[in-house]
Design a protein around this motif. Structure first.
Motif, mmCIF file in Angstrom:
data_model
loop_
_atom_site.group_PDB
_atom_site.id
_atom_site.type_symbol
_atom_site.label_atom_id
_atom_site.label_comp_id
_atom_site.label_asym_id
_atom_site.label_seq_id
_atom_site.Cartn_x
_atom_site.Cartn_y
_atom_site.Cartn_z
ATOM 1 N N GLY A 45 0.837 -1.195 0.000
ATOM 2 C CA GLY A 45 0.000 0.000 0.000
ATOM 3 C C GLY A 45 0.872 1.244 0.000
ATOM 4 O O GLY A 45 2.101 1.169 -0.099
ATOM 5 N N ILE A 46 0.249 2.388 0.149
ATOM 6 C CA ILE A 46 0.991 3.645 0.099
ATOM 7 C C ILE A 46 1.918 3.791 1.305
ATOM 8 O O ILE A 46 3.039 4.286 1.177
ATOM 9 N N ILE A 47 1.490 3.340 2.476
ATOM 10 C CA ILE A 47 2.336 3.426 3.675
ATOM 11 C C ILE A 47 3.543 2.504 3.539
ATOM 12 O O ILE A 47 4.675 2.890 3.859
ATOM 13 N N ALA A 48 3.325 1.290 3.056
ATOM 14 C CA ALA A 48 4.434 0.355 2.863
ATOM 15 C C ALA A 48 5.403 0.871 1.800
ATOM 16 O O ALA A 48 6.616 0.693 1.923
ATOM 17 N N THR A 49 4.870 1.522 0.769
ATOM 18 C CA THR A 49 5.728 2.120 -0.260
ATOM 19 C C THR A 49 6.579 3.237 0.337
ATOM 20 O O THR A 49 7.767 3.357 0.036
ATOM 21 N N LEU A 50 5.981 4.043 1.193
ATOM 22 C CA LEU A 50 6.704 5.126 1.862
ATOM 23 C C LEU A 50 7.811 4.554 2.746
ATOM 24 O O LEU A 50 8.958 5.020 2.706
ATOM 25 N N VAL A 51 7.487 3.533 3.519
ATOM 26 C CA VAL A 51 8.487 2.913 4.396
ATOM 27 C C VAL A 51 9.597 2.282 3.571
ATOM 28 O O VAL A 51 10.783 2.414 3.892
ATOM 29 N N LEU A 52 9.234 1.594 2.490
ATOM 30 C CA LEU A 52 10.221 1.004 1.595
ATOM 31 C C LEU A 52 11.159 2.079 1.057
ATOM 32 O O LEU A 52 12.376 1.906 1.042
ATOM 33 N N GLY A 53 10.597 3.195 0.614
ATOM 34 C CA GLY A 53 11.414 4.286 0.085
ATOM 35 C C GLY A 53 12.320 4.888 1.136
ATOM 36 O O GLY A 53 13.482 5.216 0.865
ATOM 37 N N LEU A 54 11.817 5.032 2.364
ATOM 38 C CA LEU A 54 12.646 5.585 3.444
ATOM 39 C C LEU A 54 13.795 4.643 3.793
ATOM 40 O O LEU A 54 14.936 5.077 3.966
ATOM 41 N N ILE A 55 13.496 3.357 3.889
ATOM 42 C CA ILE A 55 14.550 2.380 4.177
ATOM 43 C C ILE A 55 15.560 2.345 3.033
ATOM 44 O O ILE A 55 16.773 2.338 3.259
ATOM 45 N N GLY A 56 15.058 2.339 1.811
ATOM 46 C CA GLY A 56 15.950 2.356 0.650
ATOM 47 C C GLY A 56 16.790 3.616 0.586
ATOM 48 O O GLY A 56 17.961 3.582 0.217
ATOM 49 N N SER A 57 16.207 4.733 0.955
ATOM 50 C CA SER A 57 16.936 5.990 0.971
ATOM 51 C C SER A 57 18.082 5.947 1.972
ATOM 52 O O SER A 57 19.200 6.373 1.676
ATOM 53 N N VAL A 58 17.810 5.424 3.145
ATOM 54 C CA VAL A 58 18.859 5.310 4.156
ATOM 55 C C VAL A 58 19.959 4.365 3.682
ATOM 56 O O VAL A 58 21.151 4.684 3.766
ATOM 57 N N VAL A 59 19.565 3.206 3.165
ATOM 58 C CA VAL A 59 20.543 2.220 2.695
ATOM 59 C C VAL A 59 21.373 2.797 1.540
ATOM 60 O O VAL A 59 22.607 2.718 1.537
ATOM 61 N N GLY A 60 20.694 3.377 0.556
ATOM 62 C CA GLY A 60 21.401 3.924 -0.601
ATOM 63 C C GLY A 60 22.341 5.059 -0.247
ATOM 64 O O GLY A 60 23.478 5.111 -0.723
ATOM 65 N N ASN A 61 21.898 5.981 0.610
ATOM 66 C CA ASN A 61 22.760 7.088 1.003
ATOM 67 C C ASN A 61 23.907 6.633 1.886
ATOM 68 O O ASN A 61 25.001 7.183 1.809
ATOM 69 N N LEU A 62 23.671 5.637 2.711
ATOM 70 C CA LEU A 62 24.741 5.099 3.539
ATOM 71 C C LEU A 62 25.836 4.499 2.670
ATOM 72 O O LEU A 62 27.014 4.825 2.820
ATOM 73 N N VAL A 63 25.445 3.657 1.735
ATOM 74 C CA VAL A 63 26.427 3.005 0.854
ATOM 75 C C VAL A 63 27.130 4.047 -0.024
ATOM 76 O O VAL A 63 28.357 4.043 -0.140
ATOM 77 N N ALA A 64 26.369 4.958 -0.631
ATOM 78 C CA ALA A 64 26.974 5.972 -1.503
ATOM 79 C C ALA A 64 27.900 6.888 -0.718
ATOM 80 O O ALA A 64 28.995 7.226 -1.180
ATOM 81 N N GLY A 65 27.485 7.296 0.465
ATOM 82 C CA GLY A 65 28.327 8.175 1.277
ATOM 83 C C GLY A 65 29.601 7.491 1.725
ATOM 84 O O GLY A 65 30.674 8.097 1.717
ATOM 85 N N LEU A 66 29.489 6.239 2.111
ATOM 86 C CA LEU A 66 30.679 5.513 2.543
ATOM 87 C C LEU A 66 31.642 5.274 1.381
ATOM 88 O O LEU A 66 32.851 5.325 1.557
ATOM 89 N N LEU A 67 31.103 5.020 0.204
ATOM 90 C CA LEU A 67 31.965 4.824 -0.964
ATOM 91 C C LEU A 67 32.596 6.134 -1.432
ATOM 92 O O LEU A 67 33.739 6.151 -1.870
ATOM 93 N N ARG A 68 31.828 7.216 -1.328
ATOM 94 C CA ARG A 68 32.299 8.503 -1.849
ATOM 95 C C ARG A 68 33.312 9.142 -0.914
ATOM 96 O O ARG A 68 34.444 9.386 -1.297
ATOM 97 N N ASP A 69 32.908 9.480 0.308
ATOM 98 C CA ASP A 69 33.826 10.209 1.187
ATOM 99 C C ASP A 69 33.661 9.880 2.663
ATOM 100 O O ASP A 69 34.183 10.588 3.515
#
Length: 87
Positions: free
Chosen positions: A31-55
């Motif tokens: 649903g829309i809430i699960a999509t929001l949670v998925l996006g938030l979790i993905g955002s944290v995971v993606g930014n964590l990995v990208a930030g750690l790889l970048r600087d």
């Protein structure tokens, strides 16, 4: 974090989750809430990995959008794989 930062974070999570749902094949019973949670979790995971790889720092910036979307796609693909095995 102020109210504007919270709203921006929710917007990024929702958009990343919606894009991930459009990209990942297969049935997703979310649903829309699960999509929001998925996006938030993905955002944290993606930014964590990208930030750690970048600087070594985690931050939301223009590159953060791409990292958020890619992280949400990764999290959704893992969800579909795990949920598919249960059926």
């Amino acid at each position: 974090m102020d109210v504007g930062g919270i709203v921006l974070t929710l917007a990024i999570g929702l958009v990343a989750g919606l894009i991930a749902r459009a990209v990942v094949p297969g049935k997703q019973d979310l649903g829309i809430i699960a999509t929001l949670v998925l996006g938030l979790i993905g955002s944290v995971v993606g930014n964590l990995v990208a930030g750690l790889l970048r600087d070594g720092h985690v931050q939301f910036d223009l590159g953060g959008w791409w990292a958020s979307i890619l992280g949400a796609v990764l999290v959704l693909a893992l969800y579909v794989a795990v949920a598919g095995r249960r059926r």
